[in-house]
Design an enzyme around this catalytic site. Structure first.
Site, PDB file in Angstrom:
ATOM      1  N   HIS A  67       0.959  -1.296  -0.055  1.00 46.84           N
ATOM      2  CA  HIS A  67       0.115   0.118  -0.056  1.00 46.84           C
ATOM      3  C   HIS A  67       0.973   1.345  -0.110  1.00 46.84           C
ATOM      4  O   HIS A  67       2.062   1.478   0.613  1.00 46.84           O
ATOM      5  CB  HIS A  67      -0.845  -0.026   1.310  1.00 46.84           C
ATOM      6  CG  HIS A  67      -1.863   0.987   1.412  1.00 46.84           C
ATOM      7  ND1 HIS A  67      -1.568   2.324   1.787  1.00 46.84           N
ATOM      8  CD2 HIS A  67      -3.059   0.918   1.249  1.00 46.84           C
ATOM      9  CE1 HIS A  67      -2.613   2.887   1.771  1.00 46.84           C
ATOM     10  NE2 HIS A  67      -3.716   2.069   1.671  1.00 46.84           N
ATOM     11  N   LYS A 126     -10.344  -0.571  10.633  1.00 47.77           N
ATOM     12  CA  LYS A 126     -10.551  -1.635   9.926  1.00 47.77           C
ATOM     13  C   LYS A 126     -10.710  -3.164  10.829  1.00 47.77           C
ATOM     14  O   LYS A 126     -11.013  -4.141  10.296  1.00 47.77           O
ATOM     15  CB  LYS A 126      -9.213  -2.074   9.140  1.00 47.77           C
ATOM     16  CG  LYS A 126      -8.920  -1.032   7.915  1.00 47.77           C
ATOM     17  CD  LYS A 126      -7.876  -1.384   7.274  1.00 47.77           C
ATOM     18  CE  LYS A 126      -7.134  -0.396   6.530  1.00 47.77           C
ATOM     19  NZ  LYS A 126      -8.053   0.380   5.327  1.00 47.77           N
TER      20      LYS A 126
HETATM   21  N1  7TS Z   1      -1.495  -0.844   4.805  1.00 45.89           N
HETATM   22  C1  7TS Z   1      -2.509  -1.386   4.093  1.00 45.89           C
HETATM   23  C2  7TS Z   1      -2.188  -2.770   3.518  1.00 45.89           C
HETATM   24  C3  7TS Z   1      -3.703  -0.937   4.007  1.00 45.89           C
HETATM   25  O1  7TS Z   1      -4.812  -1.770   3.373  1.00 45.89           O
HETATM   26  C4  7TS Z   1      -4.257   0.201   4.396  1.00 45.89           C
HETATM   27  C5  7TS Z   1      -5.484   0.711   4.090  1.00 45.89           C
HETATM   28  C6  7TS Z   1      -2.944   0.988   4.908  1.00 45.89           C
HETATM   29  C7  7TS Z   1      -1.898   0.365   5.031  1.00 45.89           C
HETATM   30  C8  7TS Z   1      -3.360   2.439   5.421  1.00 45.89           C
HETATM   31  O2  7TS Z   1      -4.204   2.506   6.604  1.00 45.89           O
HETATM   32  P1  7TS Z   1      -4.998   3.732   7.260  1.00 45.89           P
HETATM   33  O3  7TS Z   1      -5.700   3.382   8.179  1.00 45.89           O
HETATM   34  O4  7TS Z   1      -3.524   4.430   7.927  1.00 45.89           O
HETATM   35  O5  7TS Z   1      -5.462   4.401   6.147  1.00 45.89           O
HETATM   36  N2  7TS Z   1      -6.161   0.234   2.980  1.00 45.89           N
HETATM   37  C9  7TS Z   1      -7.313   0.523   2.353  1.00 45.89           C
HETATM   38  C10 7TS Z   1      -7.733   0.330   1.225  1.00 45.89           C
HETATM   39  O6  7TS Z   1      -7.362  -0.911   0.870  1.00 45.89           O
HETATM   40  N3  7TS Z   1      -9.024   0.858   1.107  1.00 45.89           N
HETATM   41  O7  7TS Z   1      -9.012   2.231   1.498  1.00 45.89           O
HETATM   42  C11 7TS Z   1      -8.029   2.066   2.635  1.00 45.89           C
END
Ligand code: 7TS
Length: 406
Positions: free
Chosen positions: A123, A226
């Site tokens: 990501h 999540k």
């Molecule tokens: N790493 C992974 C593997 C993720 O899927 C996400 C968010 C993040 C880091 C970042 O997380 P955050 O909570 O700090 O934003 N993934 C997604 C997605 O797949 N669609 O929207 C957010």
């Protein structure tokens, strides 16, 4: 709960009763964020109405209560991932901030010419912070490729280590392909080379049991939103010896020992990395989310999601022109797909009109899209409250759209 009863679970998520354009909502964007059960929302409401006070800052009862709630969550998180000590649990705003913290602070210890191993399925949150570090000093990023199923090429991984390698940063589960990476094996390999590993567990913690000591992870990061919890809260787990070595990330209140204009000393772990007022209400309510998840049982959730994944994948493959990206055995319940030459956005928009919420686009994984030779996909992802009936609605909607567009 004695046995897994999805209809009972759904009662705890009032949002699932919504209708969209005259259709019952089918929420399949759980990889982006999961919905929140009433017990978590109730905890937030209760705190705002009855016990809001800043943490660690007052002698008064409410402040002590707020502090106790925050520290109770820290202990709950410690137990949930089996960390050794609550000193190793740092609250952040989310996965992104946790990775930025490590990139900035552990990054301070790196030198020009040092190397970091990433994978092609990361990501952006696990790419860009390392690139920003690369603007402060010359850091070389090495990237592990994947095979046709969407699995990491482990031979390539092993070949990327050399004496300049200072960190491996890899996702536990891909947010696009659903692939579950062989993290334990990867960590063992890295440690054999004297290299610590940061695991981005954002897509793992709500779908499988994670034991950071068993994995021997050096850093493990994830987001509450999540995990059926509030937004704005995340966790950085780090081994104490590493966190001790690292300089503070941000400066401010709560992270200090003593401040004078000549010299400032820093607080003990974990507070050294927690500058300023945190989202203490979100953090307190995060405990309810973990309790809820473990009450249902993470293994039972995983089993339910896998059944939905298999059922849905089989039926999707009956649709002409269907292409699914990521077919690794044992993958998580994330299905990225395209139909023929149709644009992902058109499919997503039409699904929305039929009540089905999916995500479309590059999913913050543009290097992976480039690697796959596509611009984006449609992505459906499951959580504990999804049902086979919803999977059927999704398939029926897809059939309708494919006939319409075809
Ligand atoms: N790493 C992974 C593997 C993720 O899927 C996400 C968010 C993040 C880091 C970042 O997380 P955050 O909570 O700090 O934003 N993934 C997604 C997605 O797949 N669609 O929207 C957010």
């Amino acid at each position: 709960m004695d046995k897994f009863d999805v209809n009972l679970i759904r009662k705890d998520f009032p949002i699932l009763e919504r209708q969209l354009y005259g259709h019952p909502l089918v929420y399949l964007d759980n990889t982006a964020t999961s919905q929140t059960p009433s017990c978590v929302v109730d905890a937030i409401e209760k705190m705002y109405y009855h016990s809001k006070a800043n943490v660690h800052r007052g002698v008064h009862t409410l402040s002590q209560e707020a502090t106790d709630l925050q520290e109770a969550t820290r202990e709950r998180v410690r137990g949930f991932i089996n960390a050794k000590s609550t000193q190793e649990i740092i609250f952040t705003r989310g996965t992104t901030e946790a990775i930025n913290l490590v990139a900035s602070s552990y990054g301070d210890l790196l030198e020009n010419g040092d190397e970091i191993i990433l994978t092609v399925m990361e990501h952006h949150a696990n790419i860009v912070p390392w690139q920003l570090l690369g603007r402060r000093k010359r850091i070389i990023l090495r990237v592990v490729p994947i095979n046709a199923l969407g699995e990491l090429d482990m031979t390539a991984y092993r070949s990327l280590f050399n004496e300049r390698t200072k960190l491996v940063a890899v996702c536990h589960v891909s947010n696009v392909l659903g692939t579950v990476n062989p993290i334990k094996e990867m960590i063992a390999e890295a440690h054999a080379n004297g290299v610590p590993v940061l695991v981005d567990g954002a897509q793992a913690v709500s779908h499988m049991c994670v034991d950071v000591q068993d994995l021997d992870a050096d850093f493990y990061v994830f987001s509450s939103h999540k995990m059926y919890g509030p937004s704005g809260v995340g966790v950085l787990y780090g081994k104490k010896y590493l966190l001790d070595m690292m300089p503070p990330y941000q400066g401010g209140g709560e992270m200090i020992g003593h401040v004078s204009f000549d010299h400032t000393t820093f607080a003990e772990l974990p507070f050294k990395f927690e500058a300023g007022t945190p989202d203490f209400i979100g953090i307190a309510a995060f405990k309810q989310a973990i309790d809820y998840m473990t009450g249902v049982g993470v293994e039972r959730i995983a089993e339910h999601e896998h059944q939905l994944l298999e059922y849905t994948t089989e039926r999707m493959m009956e649709i002409p022109g269907m292409r699914i990206f990521g077919n690794a055995p044992g993958k998580c319940a994330v299905i990225s797909f395209l139909i023929g030459k149709e644009h992902h956005y058109d499919i997503g928009m039409l699904l929305d009109k039929l009540g089905v919420a999916v995500r479309t686009g590059h999913h913050c994984a543009q290097p992976l899209m480039t690697y796959l030779g596509i611009e984006g996909t449609v992505r459906a992802s499951f959580a504990m409250y999804n049902t086979q009936e919803e999977a059927d609605r999704f398939i029926a909607a897809l059939r309708r759209i494919s006939t319409m567009l075809g």
